[in-house]
Design a protein around this motif. Structure first.
Motif, mmCIF file in Angstrom:
data_model
loop_
_atom_site.group_PDB
_atom_site.id
_atom_site.type_symbol
_atom_site.label_atom_id
_atom_site.label_comp_id
_atom_site.label_asym_id
_atom_site.label_seq_id
_atom_site.Cartn_x
_atom_site.Cartn_y
_atom_site.Cartn_z
ATOM 1 N N PRO A 73 -26.006 -52.313 -11.848
ATOM 2 C CA PRO A 73 -27.091 -51.732 -11.051
ATOM 3 C C PRO A 73 -26.553 -50.966 -9.842
ATOM 4 O O PRO A 73 -25.432 -51.199 -9.381
ATOM 5 C CB PRO A 73 -27.888 -52.960 -10.608
ATOM 6 N N LEU A 74 -27.388 -50.058 -9.345
ATOM 7 C CA LEU A 74 -27.061 -49.341 -8.123
ATOM 8 C C LEU A 74 -27.392 -50.228 -6.918
ATOM 9 O O LEU A 74 -28.128 -51.217 -7.041
ATOM 10 C CB LEU A 74 -27.836 -48.032 -8.061
ATOM 11 N N ALA A 75 -26.857 -49.848 -5.771
ATOM 12 C CA ALA A 75 -27.044 -50.669 -4.568
ATOM 13 C C ALA A 75 -27.540 -49.813 -3.419
ATOM 14 O O ALA A 75 -27.230 -48.617 -3.323
ATOM 15 C CB ALA A 75 -25.730 -51.361 -4.181
ATOM 16 N N GLY A 76 -28.317 -50.402 -2.571
ATOM 17 C CA GLY A 76 -28.808 -49.737 -1.367
ATOM 18 C C GLY A 76 -29.262 -50.780 -0.374
ATOM 19 O O GLY A 76 -28.942 -51.962 -0.500
ATOM 20 N N ARG A 77 -30.027 -50.329 0.610
ATOM 21 C CA ARG A 77 -30.540 -51.240 1.630
ATOM 22 C C ARG A 77 -31.992 -50.887 1.938
ATOM 23 O O ARG A 77 -32.396 -49.730 1.905
ATOM 24 C CB ARG A 77 -29.721 -51.161 2.921
ATOM 25 N N GLU A 78 -32.753 -51.917 2.227
ATOM 26 C CA GLU A 78 -34.094 -51.795 2.801
ATOM 27 C C GLU A 78 -34.014 -52.487 4.164
ATOM 28 O O GLU A 78 -34.039 -53.707 4.264
ATOM 29 C CB GLU A 78 -35.138 -52.477 1.921
ATOM 30 N N GLY A 79 -33.880 -51.704 5.238
ATOM 31 C CA GLY A 79 -33.688 -52.314 6.545
ATOM 32 C C GLY A 79 -32.400 -53.108 6.564
ATOM 33 O O GLY A 79 -31.325 -52.598 6.221
ATOM 34 N N ASP A 80 -32.493 -54.391 6.922
ATOM 35 C CA ASP A 80 -31.322 -55.267 6.970
ATOM 36 C C ASP A 80 -31.076 -55.995 5.658
ATOM 37 O O ASP A 80 -30.200 -56.869 5.587
ATOM 38 C CB ASP A 80 -31.496 -56.304 8.101
ATOM 39 N N HIS A 81 -31.839 -55.647 4.625
ATOM 40 C CA HIS A 81 -31.766 -56.384 3.361
ATOM 41 C C HIS A 81 -31.069 -55.560 2.280
ATOM 42 O O HIS A 81 -31.457 -54.414 2.023
ATOM 43 C CB HIS A 81 -33.171 -56.759 2.883
ATOM 44 N N PRO A 82 -30.061 -56.125 1.619
ATOM 45 C CA PRO A 82 -29.442 -55.434 0.489
ATOM 46 C C PRO A 82 -30.404 -55.352 -0.695
ATOM 47 O O PRO A 82 -31.231 -56.247 -0.900
ATOM 48 C CB PRO A 82 -28.228 -56.301 0.158
ATOM 49 N N VAL A 83 -30.283 -54.263 -1.453
ATOM 50 C CA VAL A 83 -31.148 -54.029 -2.609
ATOM 51 C C VAL A 83 -30.284 -53.652 -3.806
ATOM 52 O O VAL A 83 -29.359 -52.847 -3.685
ATOM 53 C CB VAL A 83 -32.156 -52.896 -2.320
ATOM 54 N N ALA A 84 -30.579 -54.240 -4.956
ATOM 55 C CA ALA A 84 -29.970 -53.836 -6.223
ATOM 56 C C ALA A 84 -31.081 -53.277 -7.108
ATOM 57 O O ALA A 84 -32.199 -53.817 -7.124
ATOM 58 C CB ALA A 84 -29.295 -55.017 -6.901
ATOM 59 N N TYR A 85 -30.788 -52.200 -7.844
ATOM 60 C CA TYR A 85 -31.849 -51.608 -8.666
ATOM 61 C C TYR A 85 -31.272 -50.968 -9.922
ATOM 62 O O TYR A 85 -30.120 -50.547 -9.960
ATOM 63 C CB TYR A 85 -32.669 -50.605 -7.861
ATOM 64 N N ASP A 86 -32.144 -50.924 -10.957
ATOM 65 C CA ASP A 86 -31.707 -50.434 -12.257
ATOM 66 C C ASP A 86 -32.900 -49.806 -12.977
ATOM 67 O O ASP A 86 -34.053 -50.181 -12.737
ATOM 68 C CB ASP A 86 -31.158 -51.590 -13.101
ATOM 69 N N LEU A 87 -32.629 -48.852 -13.856
ATOM 70 C CA LEU A 87 -33.672 -48.247 -14.686
ATOM 71 C C LEU A 87 -33.897 -49.133 -15.903
ATOM 72 O O LEU A 87 -32.966 -49.500 -16.611
ATOM 73 C CB LEU A 87 -33.255 -46.846 -15.131
ATOM 74 N N VAL A 88 -35.163 -49.472 -16.136
ATOM 75 C CA VAL A 88 -35.531 -50.324 -17.266
ATOM 76 C C VAL A 88 -36.630 -49.616 -18.052
ATOM 77 O O VAL A 88 -37.601 -49.118 -17.477
ATOM 78 C CB VAL A 88 -36.042 -51.703 -16.783
#
Length: 613
Positions: A526-541
């Motif tokens: 998955p790709l990685a990013g941030r929402e504010g102070d929170h890490p985010v992982a995301y993927d196309l499904v």
């Protein structure tokens, strides 16, 4: 001399014996009175609750007065000599001090309850009815009623906050009955304290929100979770709400696309820009809602509107068909031209998220229908033709599920909205928050058919870290033979009608580190990013009609809990979806039984627990 000494010893022994007997008698007396006072307080509190639920506020006040007498007696009994000595003994001292804390907290809570009844009486000015009916009447917020009730509510909130603090600081008892009573009291008082703080925050915010000191104007976005967005759903139409001297009125409702695009990217935080610029969220108001951080989404909408019209606004309100459904419990069914039958609480969600796409295959026609329906709702509200109690209860449910959200440019009002939990900001919940959210990437409306089950296992390690596994089961309930349409798509060239293509995101607690990911059992990257102070992982499904996909994330949360005293906090924050998610949460400590919660994720689920290491 020996005889005199012996006599003095005998007298001393007699005095000690008399003291012991007195203490025993006093102890028996105190024990019996404690039980009697405690039972009397509990019975009167139950009577008060039943009377309050029946809106018999005179009986509520009478029962609370009797409960106050009982809790005052309970507090005074803890000052008896036998009780004070027991509180200092090593084996039962903790239980005695816990009982004392229970008595003090009960006394404060009852006093707070009396004040709330007084606030209701002050707001109603002698007329029967609920607090909501006193504050909102004939389509107008009654500022005078708020002025009378608000100081009493604030005082009650302060008393309940003190009671909550006393119970939190109480020592852990050894007796099972005392431990159970303390746990029950903590839960009840905490719930009452939160509710009262929210009422106080509401009374603080309402005058400014409803234009007491001048006209206020708000951007109203009507979202559709049949095309999912992190902030709730695709915003098809919008209007401008005007608040003046306690009354609301809605101007013309138009497609949000009519505002056009920003000439340059919106002024957003770096994390928002990095995570969502590729989908147009920095310039297109239709795409701004990719983020679940509603305050940031609201600021983009305000910027778009100001550039498009030259006018600035005071805030944003976002609502969806679930909110409309809940509001019709108070307004009654709504009827507009172009759609057979009326729209009410039993059919609003299906009618707006499914039937409207079937009845109006042209998006422009559908937008016209939605605009007419939203306008009819606000006309009914403005005329005051509502049942306030059901309306308030429905809005409460919609708010808890993140279907209704508010933002104000006024910092003080925004703080009050955060206290109310209507600001749509996951960051306000706490650092250990998890949020699963999806954004529709297929440009169709099939999220009405999507069901999600989110299973989370938290394994607490002895060094204070936590290892978390979150399994998300996604089922696309579109029929396998779904025909091409505005509802099923395909919205993207080459896609199959009915496919659910989404970008699935996992927002993790602050400081977390992703350790693994799988899609349908196969390792993924998955790709990685941030929402504010929170890490985010995301993927196309992508999920074909009538099929299921399973996505699993694992991550590490450093210093997730305090291993010295065993305290742990964790929150599940909901996305506003067409169908509420089902969830399970299992927290496994290093030793001892696990804590398990499960149900429907239609509100923030908070775990506050203490485990042995």
């Amino acid at each position: 001399m020996f005889k005199h000494g012996s006599r003095r010893l005998r007298w001393a022994a007699l005095v000690v014996a008399l003291i012991v007997v007195a203490l025993v008698v006093d102890g028996v007396y105190v024990t019996l009175r404690l039980r009697s006072s405690q039972q009397a307080a509990l019975e009167e509190l139950e009577e008060a609750r039943a009377a309050f639920d029946a809106e018999d506020f005179t009986s509520t006040a009478a029962s609370l007065s009797k409960a106050r007498d009982a809790t005052s007696a309970l507090v005074s009994l803890t000052g008896h000599p036998s009780f004070r000595i027991a509180a200092r003994l090593p084996f039962i001292g903790g239980d005695a001090r816990a009982i004392e804390s229970l008595g003090r907290a009960a006394d404060l809570s009852v006093r707070g309850g009396v004040l709330l009844v007084d606030a209701l009486d002050a707001a109603s000015d002698g007329d029967p009815g609920s607090l909501a009916e006193s504050v909102y009447r004939d389509g107008t917020v009654q500022f005078a009623a708020i002025d009378r009730a608000a100081p009493l509510v604030e005082e009650a909130a302060a008393l309940l906050a003190r009671a909550e603090s006393i119970l939190e600081e109480a020592p852990d008892p050894k007796l099972g009955s005392v431990e159970e009573a303390l746990e029950d009291a903590r839960a009840e008082v905490s719930s009452a304290s939160v509710s009262t703080r929210r009422v106080a925050a509401l009374m603080d915010a309402l005058p400014s929100l409803f234009g007491r000191d001048g006209v206020r104007r708000y951007f109203l976005a009507f979202q559709s979770p049949s095309e999912a967005r992190g902030s709730g759903g695709f915003p098809g139409v919008f209007g401008i709400l005007k608040a003046e001297e306690g009354r609301l009125s809605l101007g013309a409702v138009r497609p949000i696309g009519s505002l056009g695009l920003l000439n340059s990217p919106a002024s957003v935080p770096g994390w928002y820009r990095d995570l969502y610029r590729d989908v147009g969220a920095l310039r297109d108001p239709r795409q701004a809602g990719y983020s679940p951080n509603f305050p940031e989404v609201a600021r983009v909408w305000l910027e778009v509107y100001e550039e498009s019209t030259g006018n600035s606004l005071d805030g944003v309100m976002a609502m969806d068909p679930i909110v409309l459904s809940e509001m019709t419990r108070g307004t009654g069914p709504l009827t507009v031209d172009g759609f057979a039958g009326s729209i009410g609480p039993d059919n609003a969600v299906e009618a707006l998220l499914y039937d409207s796409y079937v009845e109006f295959p042209d998006p422009d026609d559908q937008n016209l229908y939605l605009a007419a329906l939203v306008d009819a709702l606000w006309q009914r509200l403005g005329a005051g033709d509502v049942e306030v109690g059901p309306l308030a209860e429905g809005l409460g449910r919609a708010t808890r599920g993140q279907h209704l959200k508010l933002y104000s440019v006024d910092d003080d009002v925004q703080a009050a909205l955060a206290d109310l939990g209507v600001d749509g900001d996951y960051a306000a919940v706490g650092p250990n928050v998890q949020l699963v959210y999806g954004n529709n990437a297929a440009a169709n409306k099939v999220d009405y058919f999507l069901t999600r089950t989110i299973d989370t296992i938290v394994e607490l390690e002895s060094d204070g870290d936590a290892r978390v596994t979150t399994r998300i089961e996604l089922t696309n309930n579109v029929p396998a033979d779904a025909p091409p349409s505005i509802l099923f798509g395909p919205g993207v060239e080459g896609d199959r009608a009915g496919i659910n293509g989404m970008v699935l995101y996992l927002l993790m607690p602050e400081g977390s580190r992703l350790t693994g990911s799988r899609v349908d059992g196969d390792p993924s990257e998955p790709l990685a990013g941030r929402e504010g102070d929170h890490p985010v992982a995301y993927d196309l499904v992508e999920i074909l009609p009538s099929e299921t996909s399973i996505v699993e994330f694992t991550y590490l949360v450093p210093s997730a809990w305090d291993e010295s005293d065993g305290t742990f906090a964790f929150d599940l924050f909901p996305q506003a979806t067409a169908v509420p998610d089902r969830f399970s949460l299992e927290v496994r400590p290093p030793a001892g039984p696990a804590l398990v919660r499960s149900g429907i994720l239609d509100r923030t689920i908070s775990v506050r627990a203490t485990f042995g290491n």
